[in-house]
Motif scaffolding. Structure first.
Motif, short mmCIF file in Angstrom:
data_model
loop_
_atom_site.label_atom_id
_atom_site.label_comp_id
_atom_site.label_asym_id
_atom_site.label_seq_id
_atom_site.Cartn_x
_atom_site.Cartn_y
_atom_site.Cartn_z
N VAL A 208 0.85 -1.19 0.00
CA VAL A 208 0.00 0.00 0.00
C VAL A 208 0.88 1.24 0.00
O VAL A 208 1.74 1.40 0.87
CB VAL A 208 -0.94 0.01 1.23
N ASP A 209 0.68 2.12 -0.94
CA ASP A 209 1.56 3.28 -1.08
C ASP A 209 1.12 4.49 -0.27
O ASP A 209 1.92 5.40 -0.03
CB ASP A 209 1.67 3.69 -2.55
N ASN A 210 -0.15 4.54 0.14
CA ASN A 210 -0.64 5.70 0.89
C ASN A 210 -1.42 5.21 2.11
O ASN A 210 -2.52 4.66 1.97
CB ASN A 210 -1.55 6.56 0.00
N LEU A 211 -0.83 5.42 3.27
CA LEU A 211 -1.49 4.96 4.49
C LEU A 211 -1.22 5.91 5.64
O LEU A 211 -0.23 6.66 5.65
CB LEU A 211 -1.05 3.54 4.86
N VAL A 212 -2.13 5.86 6.61
CA VAL A 212 -1.97 6.60 7.87
C VAL A 212 -1.97 5.56 8.98
O VAL A 212 -2.81 4.66 9.01
CB VAL A 212 -3.13 7.59 8.08
N TYR A 213 -1.01 5.69 9.89
CA TYR A 213 -0.92 4.80 11.03
C TYR A 213 -1.06 5.61 12.31
O TYR A 213 -0.40 6.65 12.47
CB TYR A 213 0.42 4.05 11.04
N LEU A 214 -1.93 5.17 13.20
CA LEU A 214 -2.07 5.79 14.52
C LEU A 214 -1.75 4.76 15.58
O LEU A 214 -2.30 3.64 15.56
CB LEU A 214 -3.49 6.33 14.75
N ASN A 215 -0.87 5.13 16.50
CA ASN A 215 -0.47 4.23 17.58
C ASN A 215 -0.92 4.80 18.92
O ASN A 215 -0.73 5.97 19.21
CB ASN A 215 1.05 4.05 17.59
#
Length: 390
Positions: A208-215
């Motif tokens: 996946v080339d465009n992602l947002v990760y929240l931790n």
């Protein structure tokens, strides 16, 4: 002649890096695939793989003769004895792991603490734990270095921790101090940015080339963004601080808010209190959350999901990702009621942006930040594999 030799050596180092990078990302690659992906001829690839094997960075295995047609090609994998030490200091514990280049955590220790430690004490404890973990490894193991996933603002140029508010750190050179204390090259970066990198390389964001990760962790909420396959760092490495976004209104016009930031409203500590737990690792926390019958806990969790949906709405509308990945205790909140969270986000998000996004939990589970920190340590080795033999 000297210039020619230097140029040839530069090309060789570049090709070693290409081969090792492919093996690192794929985990198991046939020589024929390496030949096709690099455009190099078979004899050159064979020589480069042999050199990497001599450096104990890769191993070759016989192919599965029952698969495919034609002459089978040997399979190249990361060497199991090439590892990095990964460190994640938190409010309630220091987590340290031994991680292979393939992203496998082969050993780990959680050192629980009653309150956040200062940098000097963190470095002392970490160096002792790393020494104990090193003693369990083969003497000939290749140590790539130490990667530190810090819950705070970390300057990308030199790893200086500008601010880790939940740890009480301000302008602390934790990476250089760990280098001195352990004898291994250490690098530091924001924990959630490293989590995004780990999920993009090995987890839910693979391909996946465009992602947002929240931790979500004991020290609050952070984030990381991958744009067109490249981590978004910002001018100094501070991008992705979603936890400091306001999700409720300030007290009044022109007045500062006394709360209302995402990490104030979506808070692991509140959930632990309702679970009557002082501390818990990620699996223990999720088990307790999902099995609790407390109506008060359920109400608080639903409230937090509602606040989280506002933050996700903002991220999706601004960044238009293909994937939103939730890690840490946010993954546990998602597991509690994924349909509710998705419906809340859908109600608030621009329809055109929402139709192309998926919201999922992190695949790498409690090892995620350790895997991300280890990648930070592996990067210089992959860039210049020959240095491991120096």
């Amino acid at each position: 002649m000297n210039n020619r030799g230097t140029n040839l050596d530069t090309v060789r180092q570049y090709n070693l890096s290409r081969i090792l990078g492919l093996v690192h990302r794929e985990g198991a690659v046939s020589r024929s695939t390496l030949t096709r992906e690099t455009g190099l001829n078979r004899s050159t690839v064979a020589a480069l793989v042999t050199e990497l094997a001599a450096l104990r960075l890769v191993v070759e295995a016989e192919p599965d003769v029952n698969r495919g047609v034609g002459r089978p090609s040997p399979v190249v994998r990361p060497h199991p004895d090439c590892v990095a030490f990964a460190v994640n200091p938190e409010q309630d514990a220091i987590n340290i792991g031994v991680v292979r280049m393939s992203g496998e955590v082969v050993d780990r220790v959680r050192h629980e603490i009653d309150e956040p430690l200062g940098v000097a004490e963190t470095v002392r404890v970490t160096a002792e734990l790393i020494a104990a973990l090193r003693a369990k490894l083969p003497a000939e193991a290749v140590i790539a270095g130490v990667g530190v996933a810090v819950p705070g603002l970390v300057r990308s140029g030199d790893g200086l921790v500008r601010l880790a508010p939940h740890l009480g750190w301000l302008d602390e050179p934790v990476a250089s101090l760990l280098t001195d204390a352990t004898g291994y090259a250490a690098r530091a970066a924001n924990d959630a940015s490293l989590g995004a990198l780990a999920e993009h390389t090995f987890g839910a964001g693979r391909g996946v080339d465009n992602l947002v990760y929240l931790n979500g962790g004991a020290s609050g909420i952070g984030g990381g963004v991958i744009v067109n396959g490249i981590p978004l760092g910002g001018v100094a490495g501070y991008a992705g601080e979603f936890g400091h976004n306001l999700v409720t209104a300030p007290d009044g016009p022109g007045k500062p808010s006394t709360g209302g930031a995402l990490e104030d409203e979506v808070n692991r500590g509140r959930l632990l209190e309702l679970l009557e737990l002082r501390s818990a690792d990620a699996p223990q926390f999720e088990q307790a959350l999902l099995t609790s019958t407390s109506a008060e806990l359920r109400a608080e969790a639903v409230r937090q999901l509602g606040i989280l949906s506002i933050a996700l709405r903002n991220a999706i509308n601004v960044l238009n990702p293909e994937l939103v990945v939730l890690g840490g205790f946010l993954a546990s909140l998602h597991a509690l009621d994924p349909e509710l969270l998705e419906s809340l986000v859908a109600e608030q998000t621009l329809a055109a942006a929402f139709e192309s996004v998926r919201i999922v939990r992190a695949q790498l589970g409690p090892d995620l930040l350790l895997i991300g920190a280890a990648q930070l340590a592996f990067e210089p080795l992959i860039d210049n594999p020959a240095r491991s033999g120096s």
